[in-house]
Design an enzyme around this catalytic site. Structure first.
Site, PDB file in Angstrom:
ATOM      1  N   PRO A  10       0.787  -1.227   0.000  1.00 42.73           N
ATOM      2  CA  PRO A  10       0.000   0.000   0.000  1.00 42.73           C
ATOM      3  C   PRO A  10       0.824   1.285   0.000  1.00 42.73           C
ATOM      4  CG  PRO A  10      -0.124  -1.096   2.122  1.00 42.73           C
ATOM      5  CD  PRO A  10       0.514  -2.063   1.180  1.00 42.73           C
ATOM      6  N   ASN A  11       0.359   2.207  -0.838  1.00 43.18           N
ATOM      7  CA  ASN A  11       0.893   3.569  -0.949  1.00 43.18           C
ATOM      8  C   ASN A  11       2.234   3.655  -1.674  1.00 43.18           C
ATOM      9  OD1 ASN A  11      -1.283   4.916   0.423  1.00 43.18           O
ATOM     10  ND2 ASN A  11      -0.536   3.949   2.284  1.00 43.18           N
ATOM     11  N   ARG A  18       5.753  12.200  -3.002  1.00 43.09           N
ATOM     12  CA  ARG A  18       5.637  12.870  -1.697  1.00 43.09           C
ATOM     13  C   ARG A  18       6.676  12.306  -0.737  1.00 43.09           C
ATOM     14  NH1 ARG A  18      -0.561  11.562  -1.635  1.00 43.09           N
ATOM     15  NH2 ARG A  18      -0.728  12.154  -3.797  1.00 43.09           N
ATOM     16  N   TYR A  23      11.368   8.688   1.750  1.00 42.32           N
ATOM     17  CA  TYR A  23      11.350   7.552   0.824  1.00 42.32           C
ATOM     18  C   TYR A  23      12.147   7.779  -0.458  1.00 42.32           C
ATOM     19  CZ  TYR A  23       7.665   6.032   3.990  1.00 42.32           C
ATOM     20  OH  TYR A  23       6.982   5.652   5.107  1.00 42.32           O
ATOM     21  N   ASN A  74       7.993  -5.635  -0.373  1.00 39.74           N
ATOM     22  CA  ASN A  74       7.833  -4.468   0.497  1.00 39.74           C
ATOM     23  C   ASN A  74       6.345  -4.368   0.777  1.00 39.74           C
ATOM     24  OD1 ASN A  74       7.620  -2.061   1.839  1.00 39.74           O
ATOM     25  ND2 ASN A  74       8.966  -0.907   0.448  1.00 39.74           N
ATOM     26  N   ALA A  77       2.876  -0.573   5.048  1.00 42.43           N
ATOM     27  CA  ALA A  77       2.385  -0.557   6.429  1.00 42.43           C
ATOM     28  C   ALA A  77       1.774  -1.892   6.854  1.00 42.43           C
ATOM     29  CB  ALA A  77       1.364   0.569   6.605  1.00 42.43           C
ATOM     30  N   HIS A  80       3.500  -4.148   9.483  1.00 42.63           N
ATOM     31  CA  HIS A  80       3.384  -3.982  10.930  1.00 42.63           C
ATOM     32  C   HIS A  80       2.040  -4.451  11.476  1.00 42.63           C
ATOM     33  CE1 HIS A  80       6.747  -1.546   9.752  1.00 42.63           C
ATOM     34  NE2 HIS A  80       5.969  -0.662   9.159  1.00 42.63           N
ATOM     35  N   ASP A  87       0.813 -15.362   7.311  1.00 42.53           N
ATOM     36  CA  ASP A  87       0.317 -16.728   7.086  1.00 42.53           C
ATOM     37  C   ASP A  87       0.425 -17.120   5.614  1.00 42.53           C
ATOM     38  OD1 ASP A  87      -0.272 -17.058   9.754  1.00 42.53           O
ATOM     39  OD2 ASP A  87      -2.429 -16.695   9.546  1.00 42.53           O
ATOM     40  N   GLU A  98      12.318  -9.491   2.637  1.00 42.36           N
ATOM     41  CA  GLU A  98      11.568  -8.297   3.041  1.00 42.36           C
ATOM     42  C   GLU A  98      12.431  -7.060   2.776  1.00 42.36           C
ATOM     43  OE1 GLU A  98      10.714  -8.364   7.223  1.00 42.36           O
ATOM     44  OE2 GLU A  98       9.750  -6.399   7.193  1.00 42.36           O
ATOM     45  N   HIS A 100      12.498  -2.674   2.873  1.00 43.54           N
ATOM     46  CA  HIS A 100      11.932  -1.363   3.194  1.00 43.54           C
ATOM     47  C   HIS A 100      12.902  -0.293   2.741  1.00 43.54           C
ATOM     48  CE1 HIS A 100       8.739  -3.208   5.439  1.00 43.54           C
ATOM     49  NE2 HIS A 100       9.650  -3.982   5.995  1.00 43.54           N
ATOM     50  N   LEU A 101      12.343   0.750   2.168  1.00 47.46           N
ATOM     51  CA  LEU A 101      13.179   1.869   1.737  1.00 47.46           C
ATOM     52  C   LEU A 101      13.825   2.549   2.932  1.00 47.46           C
ATOM     53  CD1 LEU A 101      10.347   2.953  -0.576  1.00 47.46           C
ATOM     54  CD2 LEU A 101      12.628   2.558  -1.478  1.00 47.46           C
ATOM     55  N   SER A 102      13.002   2.782   3.955  1.00 43.26           N
ATOM     56  CA  SER A 102      13.487   3.471   5.154  1.00 43.26           C
ATOM     57  C   SER A 102      13.982   2.457   6.180  1.00 43.26           C
ATOM     58  CB  SER A 102      12.357   4.314   5.757  1.00 43.26           C
ATOM     59  OG  SER A 102      11.271   3.471   6.131  1.00 43.26           O
ATOM     60  N   ARG A 107      12.686   4.430  13.200  1.00 46.26           N
ATOM     61  CA  ARG A 107      11.500   5.287  13.100  1.00 46.26           C
ATOM     62  C   ARG A 107      10.570   5.045  14.305  1.00 46.26           C
ATOM     63  NH1 ARG A 107       9.094   5.062   7.234  1.00 46.26           N
ATOM     64  NH2 ARG A 107       8.052   6.905   8.062  1.00 46.26           N
ATOM     65  N   ARG A 111       6.669   0.901  13.924  1.00 44.07           N
ATOM     66  CA  ARG A 111       7.294   0.354  12.714  1.00 44.07           C
ATOM     67  C   ARG A 111       8.401  -0.655  13.041  1.00 44.07           C
ATOM     68  NH1 ARG A 111       5.242   3.791   8.557  1.00 44.07           N
ATOM     69  NH2 ARG A 111       4.933   5.884   9.372  1.00 44.07           N
TER      70      ARG A 111
HETATM   71  O1  CA2 Z   1      10.232   2.099   4.256  1.00 40.25           O
HETATM   72  C1  CA2 Z   1       9.405   1.420   3.640  1.00 40.25           C
HETATM   73  O2  CA2 Z   1       9.638   0.938   2.532  1.00 40.25           O
HETATM   74  C2  CA2 Z   1       8.011   1.205   4.223  1.00 40.25           C
HETATM   75  O3  CA2 Z   1       7.588  -0.120   3.904  1.00 40.25           O
HETATM   76  C3  CA2 Z   1       7.107   2.218   3.565  1.00 40.25           C
HETATM   77  C4  CA2 Z   1       5.693   2.232   4.144  1.00 40.25           C
HETATM   78  C5  CA2 Z   1       5.730   2.346   5.658  1.00 40.25           C
HETATM   79  O4  CA2 Z   1       4.413   2.262   6.191  1.00 40.25           O
HETATM   80  C6  CA2 Z   1       6.588   1.273   6.286  1.00 40.25           C
HETATM   81  O5  CA2 Z   1       6.629   1.469   7.675  1.00 40.25           O
HETATM   82  C7  CA2 Z   1       8.009   1.342   5.737  1.00 40.25           C
HETATM   83  C8  CA2 Z   1       4.904   3.414   3.603  1.00 40.25           C
HETATM   84  C9  CA2 Z   1       4.845   3.481   2.124  1.00 40.25           C
HETATM   85  C10 CA2 Z   1       4.267   4.816   1.759  1.00 40.25           C
HETATM   86  O6  CA2 Z   1       4.965   5.281   0.651  1.00 40.25           O
HETATM   87  C11 CA2 Z   1       4.792   6.577   0.343  1.00 40.25           C
HETATM   88  C12 CA2 Z   1       5.634   7.068  -0.629  1.00 40.25           C
HETATM   89  C13 CA2 Z   1       5.547   8.364  -0.992  1.00 40.25           C
HETATM   90  C14 CA2 Z   1       4.611   9.190  -0.406  1.00 40.25           C
HETATM   91  C15 CA2 Z   1       3.771   8.719   0.549  1.00 40.25           C
HETATM   92  C16 CA2 Z   1       3.853   7.406   0.929  1.00 40.25           C
END
Ligand code: CA2
Length: 149
Positions: A10-11, A18, A23, A74, A77, A80, A87, A98, A100-102, A107, A111
């Protein structure tokens, strides 16, 4: 040649549009093109998929069985929160890395928990878009050492 699924949750379709300070400025399309190119250089046939829906991600993981040799995931959210994704990963018995960018451990406390980590081969986080290439490197090495059943 091994077939690999790069699955984003998601997202992540908003990448590069953004919150670049968190990210990065690379878009999802750029990440997917880089995965295809890096995968090809490693001898991996990469398929990319993104969904904002938990059930669609679960369906993609189920459908990967017998089609792909491994998954780079990836889960955004859902990482978490989703016992259902955990499963699904456990049920298909495919190697999952797995990503994650961040650096999720640096954080907010919520997370720091990953439901994916216990069923993943390993976790790569904090290296931005490069993390996907690192995951493909690790998956290639794993598949070369432990070929799919
Ligand atoms: O760091 C990551 O890759 C995350 O999986 C990104 C998720 C976050 O909920 C995880 O804790 C860590 C969020 C992805 C949202 O991506 C966006 C990118 C640009 C603008 C807004 C959201």
């Amino acid at each position: 040649m091994f077939s690999v699924l790069v699955l984003n949750g998601p997202n992540l379709n908003l990448l590069g549009t953004r919150q670049p300070e968190v990210y990065g400025s690379t878009t999802l399309a750029m990440v997917e093109r880089a995965c295809a190119a890096h995968g090809a250089a490693l001898g991996l046939d990469v398929t990319c998929l993104q969904s904002n829906h938990e059930g669609a991600l679960i369906d993609a993981i189920h459908a990967a069985k017998g089609v792909h040799a491994g998954i780079v995931l990836n889960a955004g959210a859902y990482t978490h929160t989703s016992i259902a994704l955990m499963d699904a990963i456990a049920s298909v018995e495919l190697p999952v890395i797995e990503v994650h960018l961040s650096n999720i451990h640096a954080r907010e406390a919520f997370r720091h928990t990953s439901y994916i980590a216990p069923v993943a081969l390993g976790q790569i986080c904090g290296f931005g878009a490069q993390g996907y290439n690192l995951a493909l490197d690790a998956l290639k090495k794993h598949l070369s050492e432990v070929p799919p059943a």
